[in-house]
Design an enzyme around this catalytic site. Sequence first.
Site, PDB file in Angstrom:
ATOM      1  N   THR A 171      61.382  -1.849 -87.606  1.00 54.11           N
ATOM      2  CA  THR A 171      62.656  -2.237 -86.858  1.00 54.11           C
ATOM      3  C   THR A 171      63.718  -1.646 -87.120  1.00 54.11           C
ATOM      4  O   THR A 171      64.663  -1.574 -86.088  1.00 54.11           O
ATOM      5  CB  THR A 171      62.732  -3.849 -86.790  1.00 54.11           C
ATOM      6  OG1 THR A 171      62.817  -4.292 -88.154  1.00 54.11           O
ATOM      7  CG2 THR A 171      61.249  -4.553 -86.362  1.00 54.11           C
ATOM      8  N   ASP A 211      66.520  -8.514 -98.826  1.00 52.79           N
ATOM      9  CA  ASP A 211      66.451  -8.506 -97.362  1.00 52.79           C
ATOM     10  C   ASP A 211      66.957  -9.897 -96.675  1.00 52.79           C
ATOM     11  O   ASP A 211      66.844 -10.808 -97.553  1.00 52.79           O
ATOM     12  CB  ASP A 211      64.681  -8.776 -96.983  1.00 52.79           C
ATOM     13  CG  ASP A 211      64.484  -8.441 -95.660  1.00 52.79           C
ATOM     14  OD1 ASP A 211      63.669  -7.272 -95.194  1.00 52.79           O
ATOM     15  OD2 ASP A 211      64.759  -9.153 -94.692  1.00 52.79           O
ATOM     16  N   CYS A 262      73.186   2.850 -87.030  1.00 46.51           N
ATOM     17  CA  CYS A 262      71.987   2.714 -88.230  1.00 46.51           C
ATOM     18  C   CYS A 262      72.548   1.494 -89.226  1.00 46.51           C
ATOM     19  O   CYS A 262      73.609   1.497 -89.600  1.00 46.51           O
ATOM     20  CB  CYS A 262      71.859   3.815 -88.999  1.00 46.51           C
ATOM     21  SG  CYS A 262      70.715   3.257 -90.479  1.00 46.51           S
ATOM     22  N   HIS A 272      70.241   9.327 -94.331  1.00 38.15           N
ATOM     23  CA  HIS A 272      69.546   8.749 -93.463  1.00 38.15           C
ATOM     24  C   HIS A 272      68.468   9.495 -93.060  1.00 38.15           C
ATOM     25  O   HIS A 272      68.520  10.712 -92.668  1.00 38.15           O
ATOM     26  CB  HIS A 272      70.564   8.651 -92.385  1.00 38.15           C
ATOM     27  CG  HIS A 272      69.621   8.239 -90.957  1.00 38.15           C
ATOM     28  ND1 HIS A 272      69.913   6.736 -90.402  1.00 38.15           N
ATOM     29  CD2 HIS A 272      69.127   8.697 -90.023  1.00 38.15           C
ATOM     30  CE1 HIS A 272      69.218   6.755 -89.440  1.00 38.15           C
ATOM     31  NE2 HIS A 272      68.649   7.734 -89.215  1.00 38.15           N
ATOM     32  N   HIS A 320      62.799   2.739 -95.565  1.00 45.74           N
ATOM     33  CA  HIS A 320      63.225   1.943 -96.541  1.00 45.74           C
ATOM     34  C   HIS A 320      61.841   1.214 -97.120  1.00 45.74           C
ATOM     35  O   HIS A 320      60.767   1.202 -96.264  1.00 45.74           O
ATOM     36  CB  HIS A 320      63.825   0.649 -96.031  1.00 45.74           C
ATOM     37  CG  HIS A 320      63.294   0.089 -94.751  1.00 45.74           C
ATOM     38  ND1 HIS A 320      63.491   0.608 -93.530  1.00 45.74           N
ATOM     39  CD2 HIS A 320      62.610  -0.941 -94.396  1.00 45.74           C
ATOM     40  CE1 HIS A 320      62.839  -0.111 -92.467  1.00 45.74           C
ATOM     41  NE2 HIS A 320      62.423  -1.206 -93.089  1.00 45.74           N
TER      42      HIS A 320
HETATM   43  P1  5GP Z   1      61.285  -3.015 -90.923  1.00 43.61           P
HETATM   44  O1  5GP Z   1      60.497  -4.074 -90.001  1.00 43.61           O
HETATM   45  O2  5GP Z   1      61.850  -1.679 -90.202  1.00 43.61           O
HETATM   46  O3  5GP Z   1      60.109  -2.396 -92.136  1.00 43.61           O
HETATM   47  O4  5GP Z   1      62.137  -3.775 -91.936  1.00 43.61           O
HETATM   48  C1  5GP Z   1      63.271  -3.995 -91.609  1.00 43.61           C
HETATM   49  C2  5GP Z   1      63.702  -5.236 -92.573  1.00 43.61           C
HETATM   50  O5  5GP Z   1      65.329  -5.138 -92.515  1.00 43.61           O
HETATM   51  C3  5GP Z   1      63.340  -6.781 -92.199  1.00 43.61           C
HETATM   52  O6  5GP Z   1      62.617  -7.438 -93.128  1.00 43.61           O
HETATM   53  C4  5GP Z   1      64.785  -7.293 -91.860  1.00 43.61           C
HETATM   54  O7  5GP Z   1      64.694  -8.795 -92.161  1.00 43.61           O
HETATM   55  C5  5GP Z   1      65.674  -6.496 -92.680  1.00 43.61           C
HETATM   56  N1  5GP Z   1      66.940  -6.555 -91.962  1.00 43.61           N
HETATM   57  C6  5GP Z   1      67.459  -6.190 -90.966  1.00 43.61           C
HETATM   58  N2  5GP Z   1      68.738  -6.212 -90.746  1.00 43.61           N
HETATM   59  C7  5GP Z   1      69.362  -6.591 -91.837  1.00 43.61           C
HETATM   60  C8  5GP Z   1      70.820  -6.871 -92.523  1.00 43.61           C
HETATM   61  O8  5GP Z   1      71.735  -6.438 -91.571  1.00 43.61           O
HETATM   62  N3  5GP Z   1      70.825  -6.893 -93.767  1.00 43.61           N
HETATM   63  C9  5GP Z   1      69.579  -7.115 -94.582  1.00 43.61           C
HETATM   64  N4  5GP Z   1      69.969  -7.445 -95.930  1.00 43.61           N
HETATM   65  N5  5GP Z   1      68.532  -6.960 -94.112  1.00 43.61           N
HETATM   66  C10 5GP Z   1      68.038  -6.667 -92.898  1.00 43.61           C
HETATM   67 ZN    ZN Z   2      70.709   5.102 -91.746  1.00 40.45          ZN
END
Ligand code: 5GP
Ligand code: ZN
Length: 114
Positions: A95, A31, A5, A47, A100
């Site tokens: 994703t 982000d 994760c 988690h 979050h």
């Molecule tokens: P979801 O699509 O799950 O709601 O949002 C996941 C978010 O996590 C996305 O906006 C993506 O840009 C961000 N994200 C993914 N991997 C990382 C990372 O390694 N570091 C940071 N700071 N953000 C991440």
């Molecule tokens: Zn986690």
Amino acid sequence: MTDNCIFCKIIAGEIPSAKVYEDEKMLVFKDIEPKAKVHLLAVPKVHFKLLSEMDEKKAEILSHMFTKIPGIAKENGCKNGYRLVINQGDDAGQTVFHLHVHILGGESLPISIV
Ligand code: 5GP
Ligand code: ZN
């Protein structure tokens, strides 16, 4: 800590992040692919993937997070409002499968579907 994760790894300090707030229950960081001038992610340190996995203890953590988010948003440039988004599951395009809250602001945001 759950293996594989990415947010658990960020919380553990194994992957770097631009942290803006941290306490015993939550972490807030920028982000990596910002969709607005200010785009922060607020994550619980424990988690879990979906709101439907919540129990009373996790509900307390989320309550704490929502108490802190307004001040964190303001301190990080959301002076005229902000949008909170929680993507839940595939239809919402989630994703990263660690719950979050997206905090979006710092500019006038495009109208959302709601
Ligand atoms: P979801 O699509 O799950 O709601 O949002 C996941 C978010 O996590 C996305 O906006 C993506 O840009 C961000 N994200 C993914 N991997 C990382 C990372 O390694 N570091 C940071 N700071 N953000 C991440
Ligand atoms: Zn986690």
